[in-house]
Design a protein around this motif. Structure first.
Motif, PDB file in Angstrom:
ATOM      1  N   LYS A  11      -4.508  15.270  51.721  1.00 29.49           N
ATOM      2  CA  LYS A  11      -4.262  14.854  50.346  1.00 29.49           C
ATOM      3  C   LYS A  11      -2.873  14.262  50.190  1.00 29.49           C
ATOM      4  CE  LYS A  11      -4.451  16.564  45.592  1.00 29.49           C
ATOM      5  NZ  LYS A  11      -4.734  17.748  44.730  1.00 29.49           N
ATOM      6  N   ALA A  12      -1.876  14.893  50.817  1.00 28.56           N
ATOM      7  CA  ALA A  12      -0.493  14.424  50.685  1.00 28.56           C
ATOM      8  C   ALA A  12      -0.268  13.102  51.406  1.00 28.56           C
ATOM      9  CB  ALA A  12       0.463  15.484  51.228  1.00 28.56           C
ATOM     10  N   SER A  13      -0.960  12.900  52.518  1.00 26.18           N
ATOM     11  CA  SER A  13      -0.750  11.685  53.327  1.00 26.18           C
ATOM     12  C   SER A  13      -1.701  10.554  52.976  1.00 26.18           C
ATOM     13  CB  SER A  13      -0.917  12.019  54.809  1.00 26.18           C
ATOM     14  OG  SER A  13      -2.261  12.422  55.076  1.00 26.18           O
ATOM     15  N   ARG A  14      -2.708  10.861  52.144  1.00 25.46           N
ATOM     16  CA  ARG A  14      -3.739   9.878  51.767  1.00 25.46           C
ATOM     17  C   ARG A  14      -4.543   9.421  52.982  1.00 25.46           C
ATOM     18  NH1 ARG A  14      -0.976   6.157  46.970  1.00 25.46           N
ATOM     19  NH2 ARG A  14      -0.357   7.915  45.646  1.00 25.46           N
ATOM     20  N   LEU A  15      -4.707  10.334  53.923  1.00 27.96           N
ATOM     21  CA  LEU A  15      -5.596  10.133  55.062  1.00 27.96           C
ATOM     22  C   LEU A  15      -6.685  11.183  54.984  1.00 27.96           C
ATOM     23  CD1 LEU A  15      -2.970   9.587  57.908  1.00 27.96           C
ATOM     24  CD2 LEU A  15      -4.585   7.875  57.080  1.00 27.96           C
ATOM     25  N   LEU A  53       3.023   6.283  57.228  1.00 25.91           N
ATOM     26  CA  LEU A  53       3.202   5.021  57.950  1.00 25.91           C
ATOM     27  C   LEU A  53       1.904   4.589  58.606  1.00 25.91           C
ATOM     28  CD1 LEU A  53       4.925   2.721  59.101  1.00 25.91           C
ATOM     29  CD2 LEU A  53       5.587   4.264  60.964  1.00 25.91           C
ATOM     30  N   VAL A  54       1.206   5.533  59.226  1.00 23.09           N
ATOM     31  CA  VAL A  54      -0.086   5.217  59.840  1.00 23.09           C
ATOM     32  C   VAL A  54      -1.059   4.697  58.791  1.00 23.09           C
ATOM     33  CG1 VAL A  54      -2.103   6.195  61.006  1.00 23.09           C
ATOM     34  CG2 VAL A  54       0.195   6.844  61.747  1.00 23.09           C
ATOM     35  N   ALA A  55      -1.087   5.353  57.629  1.00 19.04           N
ATOM     36  CA  ALA A  55      -1.992   4.923  56.563  1.00 19.04           C
ATOM     37  C   ALA A  55      -1.665   3.506  56.099  1.00 19.04           C
ATOM     38  CB  ALA A  55      -1.915   5.894  55.390  1.00 19.04           C
ATOM     39  N   ARG A  58      -2.719   0.967  58.756  1.00 22.27           N
ATOM     40  CA  ARG A  58      -4.173   0.773  58.760  1.00 22.27           C
ATOM     41  C   ARG A  58      -4.589  -0.141  57.617  1.00 22.27           C
ATOM     42  NH1 ARG A  58      -7.156   0.432  62.395  1.00 22.27           N
ATOM     43  NH2 ARG A  58      -8.985   1.383  61.468  1.00 22.27           N
ATOM     44  N   ARG A  59      -3.913  -0.014  56.459  1.00 20.54           N
ATOM     45  CA  ARG A  59      -4.228  -0.897  55.336  1.00 20.54           C
ATOM     46  C   ARG A  59      -3.881  -2.344  55.663  1.00 20.54           C
ATOM     47  NH1 ARG A  59      -2.088   1.312  49.674  1.00 20.54           N
ATOM     48  NH2 ARG A  59      -3.281  -0.523  49.026  1.00 20.54           N
ATOM     49  N   LEU A  60      -2.902  -2.544  56.533  1.00 20.60           N
ATOM     50  CA  LEU A  60      -2.582  -3.902  56.999  1.00 20.60           C
ATOM     51  C   LEU A  60      -3.632  -4.435  57.963  1.00 20.60           C
ATOM     52  CD1 LEU A  60       1.257  -3.882  57.763  1.00 20.60           C
ATOM     53  CD2 LEU A  60       0.083  -5.051  55.889  1.00 20.60           C
TER      54      LEU A  60
END
Length: 360
Positions: A11-15, A53-55, A58-60
């Motif tokens: 939830k906190a990382s939006r992953l 950063l990973v999230a 990935r959106r990129l």
């Protein structure tokens, strides 16, 4: 500090928890602790920055393998890697945008072989190729006709026959009738014939001197109001329009890719030891993926096709001066070749100059 459950961390990382489990398996985002009995994952709060950063990456649309490399870098180096990735995305998007525009016009019933101007246009042209002052032989081929303009720059022991074979394979386009909407397909088909022709004049991997031979190929097919372009390698096309000179091709070289990715400046590229190393070419084992696009022509446009024997030694300002101050194409190609030779002539040099003129 208390560890976060996978649900709280997700939830906190939006992953999603599913994504976190995948990234753990890939070694991209390893939990701070895994319960040896239940396999339940827990994460440290300080891991949130990397997870976010990973999230974002990935959106990129960045591939996971590249994200792993970015996450292993220091912040400044990671920023450079992201900049390089996005530069490549933008370059690929620009190429697809050109193709999409062509397809939209085609499907809307616009015939790319029909003139979009009220006055008929024609080409006035000249071509010249020269050995230069250093090389023992000329591996370039330059051609200009009423419909086809081409420059090829051969390399390797069989570079001369390779460049000649590539251009010869396109010459049938001078007399072919290309159906409406098939211009780019016709050029791509002709490039396929050129690639086979180049293979036919080089040794089939037998370790001989010709095995690594190949050629660049840059050509334009005149259609009456447009020029269809096929380009592979580091020969160039420039357009002189309204007193300004534009380069309308993109070099397929190692140093150009480094410039695109922000790793090298154009000034640094000029003296880079790998400045002539090609990423794409016609030859055995080479990437032969071409750039294909259409350019609307206007009366008074002037096109210059040239090998790197001109572009690497003659400053753009001198090229502009010749193109703006020399009305006749034949005189212009002679002067451009002379400038390259006056600058030392370290390579073969080839030029094609074509003027778009209104027919009387």
């Amino acid at each position: 500090m208390e560890l976060l459950t996978i649900g709280a961390f997700a939830k906190a990382s939006r992953l999603s928890p599913k994504a976190l489990r995948l990234y753990d398996e890939l070694g991209l985002l390893t939990p701070a602790r895994v319960d040896p009995d239940t396999g339940y994952r827990r994460y440290a709060p300080e891991q949130l920055e990397q997870a976010r950063l990973v999230a974002w990456l990935r959106r990129l649309g960045m591939p996971l393998a590249r994200i792993r490399r970015v996450c292993a870098l220091e912040p400044g180096e990671a920023a450079g890697e992201i900049r390089a990735y996005w530069a490549r995305v933008e370059a690929d998007t620009a190429a697809r945008r050109d193709l999409a525009a062509f397809l939209v016009d085609h499907l809307n019933g616009k015939d790319p072989t029909m003139s979009r101007t009220t006055a008929p246009l024609a080409l006035r042209y000249a071509a010249l190729s020269d050995t230069g002052r250093v090389r023992a032989s000329n591996q370039d081929t330059a051609y200009a006709g009423s419909r086809l303009l081409a420059v090829a720059d051969g390399y390797g022991a069989g570079g001369a026959p390779a460049s000649a074979a590539a251009v010869d394979a396109l010459r049938s386009l001078e007399s072919e009738t290309v159906p409406a909407g098939d211009l780019l397909n016709a050029l791509e088909d002709a490039l396929g014939r050129a690639e086979q022709a180049v293979h036919g004049v080089t040794s089939p991997g037998d370790g001989g001197a010709d095995a690594d031979a190949g050629t660049t190929l840059t050509a334009m097919l005149w259609t009456g109001s447009q020029l269809a372009l096929v380009h592979i390698g580091d020969s160039r096309v420039h357009l002189l329009r309204d007193g300004e000179l534009f380069q309308i091709t993109h070099d397929h070289t190692v140093v150009q890719s480094l410039i695109d990715e922000g790793r090298l400046t154009p000034e640094e590229a000029a003296s880079h030891p790998q400045r002539s190393l090609l990423l794409r070419a016609l030859g055995r084992g080479a990437d032969a993926t071409p750039d294909l696009r259409l350019h609307d022509a206007r009366a008074d446009d002037r096109y210059l096709l040239c090998s790197d024997g001109l572009s690497t030694v003659v400053p753009a300002g001198d090229v502009l001066r010749v193109l703006t101050g020399t009305p006749e194409p034949e005189a212009a190609v002679r002067e451009l070749v002379a400038l390259a030779n006056e600058s030392g002539g370290p390579d073969n040099v080839s030029c094609v100059v074509a003027d778009v003129v209104a027919q009387a």
